[in-house]
Scaffold this motif. Structure first.
Motif, short mmCIF file in Angstrom:
data_model
loop_
_atom_site.label_atom_id
_atom_site.label_comp_id
_atom_site.label_asym_id
_atom_site.label_seq_id
_atom_site.Cartn_x
_atom_site.Cartn_y
_atom_site.Cartn_z
N PRO A 263 42.35 -37.07 30.65
CA PRO A 263 41.06 -36.02 31.30
C PRO A 263 40.07 -36.04 30.00
N TYR A 264 38.80 -35.99 30.77
CA TYR A 264 37.06 -36.32 30.10
C TYR A 264 36.65 -35.32 30.04
N VAL A 265 36.25 -34.39 31.52
CA VAL A 265 35.27 -33.95 32.37
C VAL A 265 35.08 -32.65 31.15
N PRO A 266 33.85 -32.52 31.23
CA PRO A 266 33.66 -31.44 30.13
C PRO A 266 34.07 -30.29 31.07
N THR A 267 34.38 -29.40 30.56
CA THR A 267 35.63 -28.05 30.98
C THR A 267 34.28 -26.37 30.92
N PRO A 268 34.13 -25.74 31.40
CA PRO A 268 33.87 -24.78 31.32
C PRO A 268 34.81 -23.21 30.92
N ASP B 273 40.34 -31.60 33.56
CA ASP B 273 39.70 -30.51 32.53
C ASP B 273 39.94 -31.02 30.66
N ALA B 274 39.19 -30.90 29.84
CA ALA B 274 38.80 -31.94 28.47
C ALA B 274 38.00 -31.00 27.50
N GLY B 275 37.96 -29.35 27.59
CA GLY B 275 37.47 -29.07 26.78
C GLY B 275 35.51 -28.68 26.70
N LEU B 276 35.32 -28.33 26.24
CA LEU B 276 33.76 -28.07 26.58
C LEU B 276 32.42 -29.34 26.41
N ASP B 277 33.20 -30.00 25.50
CA ASP B 277 32.53 -31.05 25.59
C ASP B 277 33.28 -32.98 25.82
N GLY B 278 34.60 -32.32 27.29
CA GLY B 278 35.17 -33.50 27.20
C GLY B 278 35.74 -34.08 26.50
N HIS C 256 36.16 -43.59 30.61
CA HIS C 256 35.84 -42.37 30.66
C HIS C 256 34.56 -42.43 30.85
N SER C 257 33.94 -41.03 31.30
CA SER C 257 32.29 -40.55 31.75
C SER C 257 31.17 -40.79 30.73
#
Length: 238
Positions: free
Chosen positions: A112-117, A134-139, A164-165
């Motif tokens: 998981p690596y997508v920055p997550t609100p 989902d990977a936290g505010l900073d991914g 990852h992105s």
């Protein structure tokens, strides 16, 4: 993302109601990188296995032994079924990557690596297996412990392949892997249109300064990191 599992020849997609992230272009980028390096005769560990597509690809490429690990029970069940349908032998385990032990010639991960609100922003959380992206505010909620732990999982000369992105900070991954004693470089990349998750979060990312206004493409990176020492069956320099 637009690529479907049916267009990935290395993966099977058994029909299921399980909540699983199916193979996408990041999966394919990792598989292509793995194939270019070779895994014949290697002992392979695939972390965050999801559908099992990467583990299956490693088995088909001649790996001597493949272990796949995921924290999702649905993913474990799906990967086991996919491996059986693909006719390959893979050990699939339910567990936390931070607690996994062992030594391997090759370790792979599409985490998981997508920055997550915040979860309170419901419109920014599309339906689906959010645990897979989902990977936290900073991914980097998974990437940081992963990069810290992976040197302990490699034999001398062993290889780690990570995808990852750009939005999860490739430089942070390179720095963490090098701090762990590995030689690490970006070896491949791919630019793709935003999929449903990033499309839903684009406005939020613009407001946070993570994304240029009106930009709707992302760059995926494949990183290869090699442990010091004598190379194993699939080892080699970056």
């Amino acid at each position: 993302m637009t690529l479907t599992s049916s267009s990935l020849p290395t993966a099977t997609a058994p029909r299921s109601d399980l909540d699983v992230y199916l193979p996408q272009q990041d999966t394919q980028l990792l598989i292509d990188t793995l194939r270019s390096r070779g895994v014949a005769g290697a002992r392979v560990l695939d972390l965050c296995t999801g559908s099992g597509a990467i583990a299956i690809a490693a088995a088909r490429a001649g790996a001597a032994e493949v272990t796949a690990v995921d924290a999702s029970a649905d993913a474990v069940a799906y990967a086991r079924r996919a491996a059986a349908e693909a006719g390959v032998r893979i050990e699939v385990a339910h567990g936390d990557l931070r607690r996994h032990r062992g030594r391997y010639d090759v370790v792979t991960c599409n985490p998981p690596y997508v920055p997550t609100p915040p979860e309170s922003e419901a419109a920014l959380h599309p339906a689906g297996p959010s645990h897979a992206w989902d990977a936290g505010l900073d991914g980097r909620a998974v990437l940081d412990p992963l990069c810290a732990h992976v040197p302990d999982l490699l034999v001398p000369g062993g290889m780690f392949v990570l995808v990852h992105s750009e939005f999860a900070d490739e430089d942070a991954s390179l720095h963490a892997l090098r701090a762990g004693g590995l030689t690490a470089e970006v070896v491949a990349e791919r630019v793709i249109p935003f999929g449903p998750v990033l499309s839903a979060r684009a406005g939020w990312m613009e407001q946070c300064g993570m994304l240029e206004r009106n930009r709707r493409i992302e760059r995926l990176v494949a990183i290869v990191a090699v442990a010091p020492g004598e190379s194993g069956p699939a080892g080699g320099s970056v």
